[in-house]
Enzyme design. Structure first.
Site, PDB file in Angstrom:
ATOM      1  N   LYS A 194     -53.139  54.511   5.243  1.00 39.83           N
ATOM      2  CA  LYS A 194     -53.322  54.249   3.812  1.00 39.83           C
ATOM      3  C   LYS A 194     -54.638  55.188   3.600  1.00 39.83           C
ATOM      4  O   LYS A 194     -55.435  55.276   4.184  1.00 39.83           O
ATOM      5  CB  LYS A 194     -53.579  52.781   3.679  1.00 39.83           C
ATOM      6  N   GLU A 239     -62.834  42.099  -8.243  1.00 38.26           N
ATOM      7  CA  GLU A 239     -62.785  42.051  -6.446  1.00 38.26           C
ATOM      8  C   GLU A 239     -64.361  41.560  -6.153  1.00 38.26           C
ATOM      9  O   GLU A 239     -65.426  42.453  -6.357  1.00 38.26           O
ATOM     10  CB  GLU A 239     -62.504  43.403  -5.890  1.00 38.26           C
TER      11      GLU A 239
END
Length: 433
Positions: A194, A239
């Protein structure tokens, strides 16, 4: 606002002298019903701080001390400076809760190679609220303890920035899509699992962009996020990288995103598809694993839920997991943030390889975008989010806005461009675009 410094060259500056003199007193919560409305008009956008979510948190203004550093040791240098400052401070704290007494607000550069400095700011005045508690802290370098009687009147509403134009920077959307395709090719070839790629847009206004205007609109439209401002970096992050309070550490991991339509029944169906998406679940698993592994080195026990939940924000929905543990060493919140940075949610997997790919394909310096942003008190307790959905002041009338997307084997470039547009929406809307 922070000034550039040579890449990879640690340049710590800003040890204050004489010692800080700090006074915290309790306030009736009615006096701080709207924290952001208390901010006075700043001469410079970097002279206000904010960490507000659902009416709680902090705002502050003025500067008593500033520390800057760059390079690989920026976290360690900032932490050591803060320890030295708080050890020498003269403190009278009538509230004695996390976030009272001496407090610093920080924003750290994403990369050790960045030309943008990491910064800690100690404001002159900080107003805080948590539940039924409210307080004001005043900080000076005078030889006498301040009276903490700073006026806390609601300020006149800030003026908007007028017409705002937006222009792609570094890579235009079509060229950024090509970078996504290249990243997917490398993932499919087995080079990495990723990588998170970001792009930036410049917003230019006809009038001065008052940070209070931006913060107020972000808080109204995105009340489930942490609305922040530190040294000219403003935004609304969903977040929480790490929270440390009296030995308990928590971290909220977000990875895997889908755009909302505004139709509740349709969005409910989309949330279900997100929760079943193998591409998004794979991306999310990488991010959770990176956070859990990093925190395990500092905790005696750690709890990682078996599956994520869907976090609904105004513009998008994310897969989310809350990780929690009990710290068994003397780590501060900033040290824990350093151990988690960069997580797979903003970098990729494996970390070092993904970071190299970012440096090659993004063709920009992220600055403090995607780096930790938050606060820390004298005990080391604090909250550090990830600087997402944000913009950095380039001038009084200009901001550089950022958005990034996690790229995995199943990623489609056109979909990632659309996701980046959705992630730019909070700042564009706050500016009136």
């Amino acid at each position: 606002m922070s000034s550039p410094s040579p890449a990879d060259a640690p340049t710590p500056r800003g040890v204050p002298h004489p010692a800080l003199v700090v006074r915290t007193i309790a306030l009736p919560t009615a006096r701080v019903a709207d924290l952001l409305s208390l901010l006075p008009e700043p001469e410079d956008a970097g002279d206000v701080v904010s960490w507000v979510r659902k009416g709680e948190g902090f705002v502050g203004w003025g500067r008593v001390a500033t520390f800057t550093a760059s390079g690989p040791e920026r976290f360690e240098q900032a932490q050591e400076w803060w320890r030295q400052v708080t050890a020498e401070a003269i403190v009278r704290d009538d509230v004695d809760e996390p976030g009272t007494g001496p407090i610093a607000f920080g924003s750290m550069a994403y990369s050790r190679r960045s030309g943008t400095e990491s910064v800690l700011v100690v404001p002159e005045v900080v107003v805080g609220r948590r539940g039924d508690l409210a307080w004001v802290t005043t900080i000076t370098t005078d030889a006498t303890v301040p009276a903490a009687d700073e006026p806390l009147d609601r300020q006149p509403a800030p003026q908007g920035p007028g017409a705002v134009e937006f222009a792609d920077l570094d890579l235009a959307a079509d060229r950024w899509a090509e970078a996504v395709d290249e990243a997917v090719s490398r993932i499919n070839a087995g080079d990495l699992d990723k990588v998170v790629l970001a792009r930036s847009v410049r917003a230019t206004a006809t009038r001065r962009i008052d940070p209070r205007w931006v913060l107020a609109r972000l808080a109204y439209d995105y009340d489930t996020t942490w609305v922040f401002a530190v040294d000219g970096l403003v935004g609304a992050t969903p977040e929480m990288l790490v929270r440390l309070e009296r030995g308990l550490v928590t971290s909220r991991v977000l990875a895997g995103t889908i755009r909302r339509t505004g139709d509740d029944s349709h969005d409910l169906a989309l949330a279900g598809s997100l929760a079943r998406s193998s591409k998004d679940l794979e991306e999310h698993e990488y991010a959770v694993r990176s956070v859990a592994d990093a925190l395990a080195a500092h905790t005696s026990s750690i709890n990682v839920p078996d599956s994520p939940f869907v976090l609904h924000l105004n513009n998008v929905m994310h897969l989310a997991t809350d990780v929690a543990g009990v710290v068994d060493d003397d780590s501060t919140s900033l040290a824990l943030a350093a151990s988690l940075h960069p997580s797979a949610a903003v970098c990729g997997t494996p970390t070092l390889l993904a970071d190299d790919v970012i440096g090659e394909l993004e063709q920009m310096d992220r600055g403090r975008y995607a780096g930790p942003v938050g606060w820390m008190d004298a005990s080391g307790d604090g909250e550090w989010g990830i600087a997402l959905r944000c913009g950095a002041y380039e001038s009084a009338r200009s901001l550089r806005l950022y958005a990034g997307c996690g790229i995995v084997a199943g990623s489609v470039a056109a979909d990632e461009v659309a996701e980046s547009v959705a992630k730019l929406l909070p700042m564009r809307t706050a500016l009136g675009g």
